[in-house]
Design an enzyme around this catalytic site. Structure first.
Site, PDB file in Angstrom:
ATOM      1  N   ARG A  66       0.810  -1.220   0.000  1.00  0.00           N
ATOM      2  CA  ARG A  66       0.000   0.000   0.000  1.00  0.00           C
ATOM      3  C   ARG A  66       0.842   1.268   0.000  1.00  0.00           C
ATOM      4  NH1 ARG A  66      -4.067  -1.794   4.527  1.00  0.00           N
ATOM      5  NH2 ARG A  66      -2.878  -3.734   4.531  1.00  0.00           N
ATOM      6  N   GLU A 103       0.723  -7.101  12.640  1.00  0.00           N
ATOM      7  CA  GLU A 103      -0.483  -7.359  13.431  1.00  0.00           C
ATOM      8  C   GLU A 103      -1.043  -8.758  13.157  1.00  0.00           C
ATOM      9  OE1 GLU A 103      -3.516  -4.386  12.844  1.00  0.00           O
ATOM     10  OE2 GLU A 103      -4.076  -4.452  14.954  1.00  0.00           O
TER      11      GLU A 103
HETATM   12  O1  LIG Z   1       2.170  -0.926  11.781  1.00  0.00           O
HETATM   13  P1  LIG Z   1       2.357  -2.331  11.280  1.00  0.00           P
HETATM   14  O2  LIG Z   1       2.045  -3.382  12.287  1.00  0.00           O
HETATM   15  O3  LIG Z   1       3.713  -2.496  10.679  1.00  0.00           O
HETATM   16  O4  LIG Z   1       1.251  -2.577  10.141  1.00  0.00           O
HETATM   17  C1  LIG Z   1       1.020  -1.681   9.077  1.00  0.00           C
HETATM   18  C2  LIG Z   1       1.470  -2.282   7.793  1.00  0.00           C
HETATM   19  O5  LIG Z   1       0.666  -3.466   7.490  1.00  0.00           O
HETATM   20  C3  LIG Z   1       0.034  -3.326   6.225  1.00  0.00           C
HETATM   21  O6  LIG Z   1       0.758  -3.912   5.213  1.00  0.00           O
HETATM   22  P2  LIG Z   1       0.702  -5.459   4.859  1.00  0.00           P
HETATM   23  O7  LIG Z   1       2.024  -6.066   5.180  1.00  0.00           O
HETATM   24  O8  LIG Z   1      -0.524  -6.061   5.459  1.00  0.00           O
HETATM   25  O9  LIG Z   1       0.659  -5.500   3.310  1.00  0.00           O
HETATM   26  P3  LIG Z   1      -0.181  -4.864   2.138  1.00  0.00           P
HETATM   27  O10 LIG Z   1       0.149  -3.376   2.122  1.00  0.00           O
HETATM   28  O11 LIG Z   1       0.369  -5.578   0.976  1.00  0.00           O
HETATM   29  O12 LIG Z   1      -1.643  -5.122   2.376  1.00  0.00           O
HETATM   30  C4  LIG Z   1      -0.009  -1.818   6.015  1.00  0.00           C
HETATM   31  O13 LIG Z   1      -0.107  -1.478   4.637  1.00  0.00           O
HETATM   32  C5  LIG Z   1       1.271  -1.331   6.638  1.00  0.00           C
HETATM   33  O14 LIG Z   1       2.377  -1.481   5.750  1.00  0.00           O
HETATM   34  N1  LIG Z   2      -5.702  -2.831  11.312  1.00  0.00           N
HETATM   35  C1  LIG Z   2      -5.265  -2.758  10.036  1.00  0.00           C
HETATM   36  N2  LIG Z   2      -6.048  -2.198   9.080  1.00  0.00           N
HETATM   37  C2  LIG Z   2      -5.611  -2.122   7.808  1.00  0.00           C
HETATM   38  N3  LIG Z   2      -4.432  -2.568   7.404  1.00  0.00           N
HETATM   39  C3  LIG Z   2      -3.628  -3.129   8.332  1.00  0.00           C
HETATM   40  N4  LIG Z   2      -2.397  -3.646   8.242  1.00  0.00           N
HETATM   41  C4  LIG Z   2      -2.030  -4.072   9.465  1.00  0.00           C
HETATM   42  N5  LIG Z   2      -2.989  -3.834  10.367  1.00  0.00           N
HETATM   43  C5  LIG Z   2      -4.009  -3.248   9.681  1.00  0.00           C
END
Ligand SMILES: O=P(O)(O)OC[C@H]1O[C@H](OP(=O)(O)OP(=O)(O)O)[C@H](O)[C@@H]1O
Ligand SMILES: Nc1ncnc2[nH]cnc12
Length: 134
Positions: A66, A103
């Protein structure tokens, strides 16, 4: 002072309780991207923040996936380069790696060594903080 642009962004973020696992409140940012006026305001705010906090920035780094939605647009506005941080196995060449737990899972991030110069001023862009681990 409240920034009405941020209020409009917040109003479009949709909460999904118990996604993708029980106990997780998932904040869906995609409704913001479906609204071009608010998406533009969000990018404007992000660019202003980078200019204010890192006026000498030379490289914008975006976290897969993202972070890729915002990083390149911010980089173009600031006349900076953009470099991706990707999940393991997606980038060619010499890499630096780091393992992390978030998370709802664990993974490994990689960057291409050639994307960075010693002492360079870098800003990391992403969509949201959950635990802040990434
Ligand atoms: O504060 P944190 O615990 O680090 O979580 C936040 C991160 O998790 C999600 O990415 P994710 O790895 O789920 O991948 P995505 O963007 O491909 O959905 C989001 O886009 C952040 O990068
Ligand atoms: N609570 C949350 N909502 C959306 N994206 C996430 N990536 C990790 N935790 C998330």
């Amino acid at each position: 002072m409240t920034d009405s642009r941020i209020e409009r962004v917040k109003s479009l973020i949709k909460d999904h309780p118990d996604f993708p696992k029980p106990g997780i409140l998932f904040r869906d940012i995609f409704p913001v991207l479906r609204n071009p006026a608010v998406f533009q305001e969000l990018l404007d705010v992000m660019v202003e923040q980078v200019k204010a906090k890192a006026p000498n920035v030379e490289l914008i780094v975006g976290l897969e996936s993202r972070g890729f939605l915002f990083g390149p647009s911010i980089a173009l506005k600031l006349n900076c380069g953009f470099a991706p941080v990707r999940k393991k196995g997606k980038l060619p060449g010499e890499k630096e790696s780091v393992a992390y737990a978030l998370e709802y899972g664990t993974d490994i991030f990689e960057v291409q060594k050639e994307a960075f110069k010693p002492g360079q001023s870098v800003v990391i862009v992403d969509d949201l903080l959950a635990t802040g681990v990434q």
